[in-house]
Design a protein around this motif. Structure first.
Motif, PDB file in Angstrom:
ATOM      1  N   LEU A  69      31.907  29.547  42.819  1.00 52.22           N
ATOM      2  CA  LEU A  69      31.389  29.586  44.188  1.00 52.22           C
ATOM      3  C   LEU A  69      31.018  28.194  44.683  1.00 52.22           C
ATOM      4  N   GLN A  70      30.465  27.368  43.804  1.00 54.58           N
ATOM      5  CA  GLN A  70      30.128  26.009  44.208  1.00 54.58           C
ATOM      6  C   GLN A  70      31.377  25.221  44.569  1.00 54.58           C
ATOM      7  N   ALA A  71      32.440  25.389  43.799  1.00 57.63           N
ATOM      8  CA  ALA A  71      33.691  24.716  44.114  1.00 57.63           C
ATOM      9  C   ALA A  71      34.215  25.176  45.472  1.00 57.63           C
ATOM     10  N   ALA A  72      34.142  26.480  45.717  1.00 54.74           N
ATOM     11  CA  ALA A  72      34.589  27.001  47.003  1.00 54.74           C
ATOM     12  C   ALA A  72      33.717  26.482  48.142  1.00 54.74           C
ATOM     13  N   ALA A  73      32.407  26.360  47.888  1.00 51.22           N
ATOM     14  CA  ALA A  73      31.498  25.857  48.920  1.00 51.22           C
ATOM     15  C   ALA A  73      31.812  24.406  49.265  1.00 51.22           C
ATOM     16  N   ARG A  74      32.167  23.618  48.238  1.00 50.89           N
ATOM     17  CA  ARG A  74      32.525  22.218  48.503  1.00 50.89           C
ATOM     18  C   ARG A  74      33.794  22.120  49.357  1.00 50.89           C
ATOM     19  N   LYS A  75      34.722  23.042  49.134  1.00 50.90           N
ATOM     20  CA  LYS A  75      35.962  23.030  49.909  1.00 50.90           C
ATOM     21  C   LYS A  75      35.761  23.605  51.310  1.00 50.90           C
ATOM     22  N   ASN A  76      34.683  24.375  51.498  1.00 48.76           N
ATOM     23  CA  ASN A  76      34.429  25.039  52.777  1.00 48.76           C
ATOM     24  C   ASN A  76      33.013  24.710  53.247  1.00 48.76           C
ATOM     25  N   PRO A  77      32.795  23.496  53.717  1.00 49.45           N
ATOM     26  CA  PRO A  77      31.437  23.057  54.048  1.00 49.45           C
ATOM     27  C   PRO A  77      30.780  23.811  55.210  1.00 49.45           C
ATOM     28  N   SER A  78      31.561  24.574  55.967  1.00 47.26           N
ATOM     29  CA  SER A  78      30.989  25.322  57.087  1.00 47.26           C
ATOM     30  C   SER A  78      30.860  26.807  56.794  1.00 47.26           C
ATOM     31  N   ASP A  79      31.060  27.204  55.548  1.00 45.07           N
ATOM     32  CA  ASP A  79      31.029  28.627  55.172  1.00 45.07           C
ATOM     33  C   ASP A  79      29.636  29.018  54.705  1.00 45.07           C
ATOM     34  N   ALA A  80      28.916  29.732  55.551  1.00 41.69           N
ATOM     35  CA  ALA A  80      27.558  30.163  55.208  1.00 41.69           C
ATOM     36  C   ALA A  80      27.562  31.256  54.146  1.00 41.69           C
ATOM     37  N   ALA A  81      28.567  32.139  54.183  1.00 44.20           N
ATOM     38  CA  ALA A  81      28.573  33.288  53.273  1.00 44.20           C
ATOM     39  C   ALA A  81      28.640  32.857  51.814  1.00 44.20           C
ATOM     40  N   LEU A  82      29.404  31.819  51.531  1.00 39.55           N
ATOM     41  CA  LEU A  82      29.469  31.324  50.161  1.00 39.55           C
ATOM     42  C   LEU A  82      28.105  30.863  49.687  1.00 39.55           C
ATOM     43  N   ARG A  83      27.361  30.229  50.563  1.00 40.27           N
ATOM     44  CA  ARG A  83      26.039  29.710  50.207  1.00 40.27           C
ATOM     45  C   ARG A  83      25.024  30.843  50.050  1.00 40.27           C
ATOM     46  N   VAL A  84      25.171  31.875  50.855  1.00 44.50           N
ATOM     47  CA  VAL A  84      24.318  33.055  50.668  1.00 44.50           C
ATOM     48  C   VAL A  84      24.590  33.690  49.312  1.00 44.50           C
ATOM     49  N   ALA A  85      25.855  33.805  48.954  1.00 44.19           N
ATOM     50  CA  ALA A  85      26.207  34.394  47.662  1.00 44.19           C
ATOM     51  C   ALA A  85      25.594  33.604  46.513  1.00 44.19           C
TER      52      ALA A  85
END
Length: 212
Positions: A69-85
């Motif tokens: 999830l952290q890797a995905a969050a780095r690739k998607n800096p505007s994705d709030a849902a990943l950060r909530v997860a």
């Protein structure tokens, strides 16, 4: 909140009702499809316990899922849902400072999400920061003045974190007024009944169940 930190001299019934209840805001359910994919088809991202369900033992942190999830969050800096997860994973592992970090990041991207705001407040509460929790709940109520879980949480923190029973009563009575058929309202009624039994001198009325 640790049980030994509770200093209210309330009756056993009321104590048993609220001590140990986890008060997160997120609704249970599977994560968004791309969040699930980012977790490499792991089990759905866990969420803070909802609807004032009894607290569960801390879950071991799935480091592989976190890394994905952290890797995905780095690739998607505007994705709030990943950060909530990610916040939810850390919350369930009772690693609240890390949960706060991810909830804050999510809220910066989605500032009008009352659920995330309330979960952030709950995490502050579990870090023994009741004042900060209450400030965050106020922010949630600015987003949604009728947010049931926020009003329930606000009452619990006022009662146990600040020993402000009258403030707790006001929050729970407002909850029953604005969302009378919700599970949170039913919990609030039970809490008010417990307080009424423990503190008859407070003059707490009997909340009317929905449909009556």
């Amino acid at each position: 909140m640790k049980p030994e930190s509770i200093v209210l001299g309330v009756a056993g019934a009321f104590f048993g009702l609220l001590v140990g209840w986890v008060i997160g805001a997120q609704q249970a359910g599977p994560p968004r499809a791309d969040v699930q994919a980012a977790a490499v088809q792991a089990a759905p991202a866990t969420q803070p316990e909802t609807s004032a369900q009894p607290a569960q033992a801390a879950k071991p942190l799935d480091e592989a899922q976190v890394a994905s999830l952290q890797a995905a969050a780095r690739k998607n800096p505007s994705d709030a849902a990943l950060r909530v997860a990610l916040g939810n994973l850390y919350f369930d592992a009772e690693r609240f400072p890390e949960a706060v970090n991810w909830y804050q990041q999510a809220l910066a991207l989605a500032p009008n999400d009352a659920d995330v705001s309330t979960d952030l407040g709950v995490a502050y509460y579990y870090m023994d920061q009741p004042d900060r929790a209450l400030e965050q709940f106020q922010a949630s109520l600015k987003i949604d003045p009728k947010h049931a879980k926020t009003l329930l949480n606000q009452g619990i923190v006022l009662a146990f974190g600040k020993q402000d029973l009258r403030g707790a009563v006001a929050s729970w009575e407002k909850l029953i007024q604005v969302d009378p058929n919700s599970p949170e309202a039913e919990t609030a009624r039970r809490a008010l009944q417990g307080l009424k039994s423990a503190h008859p001198d407070m003059g707490i009325g009997t909340a009317t169940p929905p449909g009556k």
